[in-house]
Design a protein around this motif. Structure first.
Motif, PDB file in Angstrom:
ATOM      1  N   ILE A 129       0.913  -1.254   0.150  1.00  0.00           N
ATOM      2  CA  ILE A 129       0.237   0.108   0.085  1.00  0.00           C
ATOM      3  C   ILE A 129       0.740   1.192  -0.038  1.00  0.00           C
ATOM      4  CG2 ILE A 129      -1.578   1.411   1.489  1.00  0.00           C
ATOM      5  CD1 ILE A 129      -2.742  -1.374   2.101  1.00  0.00           C
ATOM      6  N   VAL A 130       2.004   1.217   0.692  1.00  0.00           N
ATOM      7  CA  VAL A 130       2.776   2.293   0.718  1.00  0.00           C
ATOM      8  C   VAL A 130       3.495   2.541  -0.317  1.00  0.00           C
ATOM      9  CG1 VAL A 130       4.838   3.286   2.093  1.00  0.00           C
ATOM     10  CG2 VAL A 130       3.137   1.899   3.323  1.00  0.00           C
ATOM     11  N   LYS A 131       4.254   1.523  -1.042  1.00  0.00           N
ATOM     12  CA  LYS A 131       4.611   1.517  -2.420  1.00  0.00           C
ATOM     13  C   LYS A 131       3.918   2.198  -3.466  1.00  0.00           C
ATOM     14  CE  LYS A 131       8.531  -1.642  -1.757  1.00  0.00           C
ATOM     15  NZ  LYS A 131       8.877  -3.094  -1.956  1.00  0.00           N
ATOM     16  N   GLU A 132       2.702   1.528  -3.419  1.00  0.00           N
ATOM     17  CA  GLU A 132       1.595   1.857  -4.476  1.00  0.00           C
ATOM     18  C   GLU A 132       1.211   3.262  -4.445  1.00  0.00           C
ATOM     19  OE1 GLU A 132      -1.880  -0.677  -3.633  1.00  0.00           O
ATOM     20  OE2 GLU A 132      -0.645  -2.477  -4.276  1.00  0.00           O
ATOM     21  N   ASN A 133       1.442   4.010  -3.155  1.00  0.00           N
ATOM     22  CA  ASN A 133       1.142   5.256  -3.094  1.00  0.00           C
ATOM     23  C   ASN A 133       2.195   6.315  -3.327  1.00  0.00           C
ATOM     24  OD1 ASN A 133      -1.983   5.635  -2.346  1.00  0.00           O
ATOM     25  ND2 ASN A 133      -1.316   3.916  -1.482  1.00  0.00           N
ATOM     26  N   GLY A 134       3.181   5.644  -4.013  1.00  0.00           N
ATOM     27  CA  GLY A 134       4.308   6.603  -4.385  1.00  0.00           C
ATOM     28  C   GLY A 134       5.478   6.743  -3.337  1.00  0.00           C
ATOM     29  N   VAL A 135       5.722   6.084  -2.546  1.00  0.00           N
ATOM     30  CA  VAL A 135       6.689   6.014  -1.455  1.00  0.00           C
ATOM     31  C   VAL A 135       7.663   5.158  -1.899  1.00  0.00           C
ATOM     32  CG1 VAL A 135       7.178   6.140   1.052  1.00  0.00           C
ATOM     33  CG2 VAL A 135       4.950   6.971   0.428  1.00  0.00           C
ATOM     34  N   ASP A 136       8.960   5.624  -1.705  1.00  0.00           N
ATOM     35  CA  ASP A 136      10.263   4.892  -1.849  1.00  0.00           C
ATOM     36  C   ASP A 136      10.417   4.392  -0.416  1.00  0.00           C
ATOM     37  OD1 ASP A 136      12.657   3.684  -2.703  1.00  0.00           O
ATOM     38  OD2 ASP A 136      13.653   5.537  -2.471  1.00  0.00           O
ATOM     39  N   VAL A 137      10.256   3.228  -0.051  1.00  0.00           N
ATOM     40  CA  VAL A 137      10.574   2.506   1.191  1.00  0.00           C
ATOM     41  C   VAL A 137      12.174   2.461   1.330  1.00  0.00           C
ATOM     42  CG1 VAL A 137      10.184   0.804   2.743  1.00  0.00           C
ATOM     43  CG2 VAL A 137       8.488   1.477   1.356  1.00  0.00           C
ATOM     44  N   GLN A 138      12.487   3.028   2.565  1.00  0.00           N
ATOM     45  CA  GLN A 138      14.139   3.045   2.813  1.00  0.00           C
ATOM     46  C   GLN A 138      14.256   2.336   4.389  1.00  0.00           C
ATOM     47  OE1 GLN A 138      16.015   6.852   1.947  1.00  0.00           O
ATOM     48  NE2 GLN A 138      14.267   7.124   0.656  1.00  0.00           N
ATOM     49  N   LEU A 139      13.357   1.992   4.880  1.00  0.00           N
ATOM     50  CA  LEU A 139      13.518   1.429   6.338  1.00  0.00           C
ATOM     51  C   LEU A 139      12.346   0.571   6.682  1.00  0.00           C
ATOM     52  CD1 LEU A 139      15.252   0.880   9.054  1.00  0.00           C
ATOM     53  CD2 LEU A 139      13.972   2.877   9.783  1.00  0.00           C
ATOM     54  N   SER A 140      11.950  -0.453   7.201  1.00  0.00           N
ATOM     55  CA  SER A 140      10.850  -0.971   7.575  1.00  0.00           C
ATOM     56  C   SER A 140      11.421  -2.133   8.551  1.00  0.00           C
ATOM     57  CB  SER A 140      10.126  -1.572   6.486  1.00  0.00           C
ATOM     58  OG  SER A 140      10.493  -2.918   6.011  1.00  0.00           O
ATOM     59  N   PHE A 141      10.765  -2.293   9.819  1.00  0.00           N
ATOM     60  CA  PHE A 141      11.082  -3.302  10.730  1.00  0.00           C
ATOM     61  C   PHE A 141       9.822  -3.469  11.712  1.00  0.00           C
ATOM     62  CE2 PHE A 141      12.064   0.960  12.352  1.00  0.00           C
ATOM     63  CZ  PHE A 141      11.463   1.175  13.672  1.00  0.00           C
ATOM     64  N   PRO A 142       9.609  -4.704  12.029  1.00  0.00           N
ATOM     65  CA  PRO A 142       8.493  -5.057  12.994  1.00  0.00           C
ATOM     66  C   PRO A 142       8.921  -4.717  14.338  1.00  0.00           C
ATOM     67  CG  PRO A 142       9.623  -7.009  12.152  1.00  0.00           C
ATOM     68  CD  PRO A 142      10.391  -5.910  11.674  1.00  0.00           C
ATOM     69  N   HIS A 143       7.925  -4.268  15.240  1.00  0.00           N
ATOM     70  CA  HIS A 143       8.405  -4.175  16.516  1.00  0.00           C
ATOM     71  C   HIS A 143       6.950  -4.462  17.413  1.00  0.00           C
ATOM     72  CE1 HIS A 143       6.408  -0.046  16.722  1.00  0.00           C
ATOM     73  NE2 HIS A 143       6.287  -0.341  15.532  1.00  0.00           N
ATOM     74  N   GLU A 144       7.400  -4.650  18.876  1.00  0.00           N
ATOM     75  CA  GLU A 144       6.278  -5.127  19.679  1.00  0.00           C
ATOM     76  C   GLU A 144       5.952  -3.894  20.764  1.00  0.00           C
ATOM     77  OE1 GLU A 144       4.698  -7.788  19.100  1.00  0.00           O
ATOM     78  OE2 GLU A 144       6.322  -9.035  18.035  1.00  0.00           O
ATOM     79  N   LYS A 145       4.836  -3.679  20.882  1.00  0.00           N
ATOM     80  CA  LYS A 145       4.308  -2.563  21.760  1.00  0.00           C
ATOM     81  C   LYS A 145       4.078  -3.191  23.198  1.00  0.00           C
ATOM     82  CE  LYS A 145       0.868   1.251  22.541  1.00  0.00           C
ATOM     83  NZ  LYS A 145      -0.027   2.002  22.253  1.00  0.00           N
TER      84      LYS A 145
END
Ligand SMILES: C[S@@+](CC[C@H](N)C(=O)[O-])C[C@H]1O[C@@H](n2cnc3c(N)ncnc32)[C@H](O)[C@@H]1O
Length: 237
Positions: A158-174
């Protein structure tokens, strides 16, 4: 948050807009990450949330304003960073939301998307998803936009389809582990019971009443834990 801190280390960030800020849970993350010298504006359409947020953060560099993510009342090129945490799936028009983020971001500004995710959840996290899906189902019956939990892959798409070049992604626990505290579990059960109450007199009531009984059983057995969240950072191309 360490990963965010090291990613933004050395980048000049003066101000941040947090869309769908609610009671400000993500403002706390931003404030801890960027510190007092960075101005933060939290926005949300819900005045009751903003009231709570203002009470939680009586700080000069943080302010809260009522508005929808699809119609931001800011000039073009206003912010260094725009964030949206656990609110993208609430937007009525996701494309318009991204278009507004892009408009109010300064050239080469950063977008930070944080979302609860589906896939690889433990049983306690499946309980959070169950409550979330119950709430989103009831919201949709009331005509309120509220989508189900996306998988990590869906969020990135969804993020990429909306024109964002993803440079960092990581899962995390609240929440690091399942909470079995009786009062805490009773509060979660009460939330679902209150939602069921809203369905009184509707044909959906019976089916959802079964889910409530199952939820009680599952809470007692597995406890409750927030689903894993996915943080995605990038720039509009
Ligand atoms: C689950 S809360 C997230 C709160 C906070 N950002 C966090 O990470 O915990 C979702 C928020 O999205 C807000 N919301 C609903 N519709 C919205 C819209 N059209 N634009 C912006 N925010 C919206 C709700 O009022 C709610 O406060």
């Amino acid at each position: 948050m360490e990963q965010l801190k090291s990613f933004f280390n050395g980048k000049s960030i003066k101000n941040i807009l947090d869309i769908g800020t609610g009671a400000g849970d993500f403002v706390k993350v931003l404030d801890d990450t960027f510190g007092d010298s960075v101005a933060i504006v939290g926005t949300d359409p819900g005045e009751q949330w903003l009231k709570e947020a203002r009470e939680r953060f009586p700080k000069e560099h943080i302010q809260f304003i009522r508005m929808e993510g699809e119609k931001l009342g800011f000039n073009d090129d206003s912010f260094d960073v725009v964030s949206i945490s656990n609110a993208l799936h609430h937007l009525k028009d996701i494309e318009q939301g991204f278009s507004e983020m892009k408009r109010v971001l300064k050239p080469n500004g950063w977008v930070v998307i944080n979302e609860i995710s589906d896939g690889d959840l433990n049983e306690a996290q499946e309980n959070q998803k169950m409550l979330h899906h119950f709430k989103s189902f009831v919201d949709r019956l009331h005509g309120i936009s509220h989508k189900k939990t996306w998988t990590k892959e869906e969020i990135v798409d969804i993020v990429k389809e909306n024109g964002v070049d993803v440079q960092l992604s990581f899962p995390h626990e609240k929440m690091k582990k399942a909470n079995f505290d009786e009062v805490f579990l009773d509060e979660r059960y009460q939330m679902m019971e209150n939602l069921l109450e809203e369905l009184q007199g509707r044909p959906e009531h019976e089916k959802m009443a079964d889910k409530l009984a199952l939820f009680r059983e599952r809470l007692d057995k597995h406890g409750f834990q927030m689903a894993t969240q996915l943080m995605v950072v990038g720039q509009f191309t």
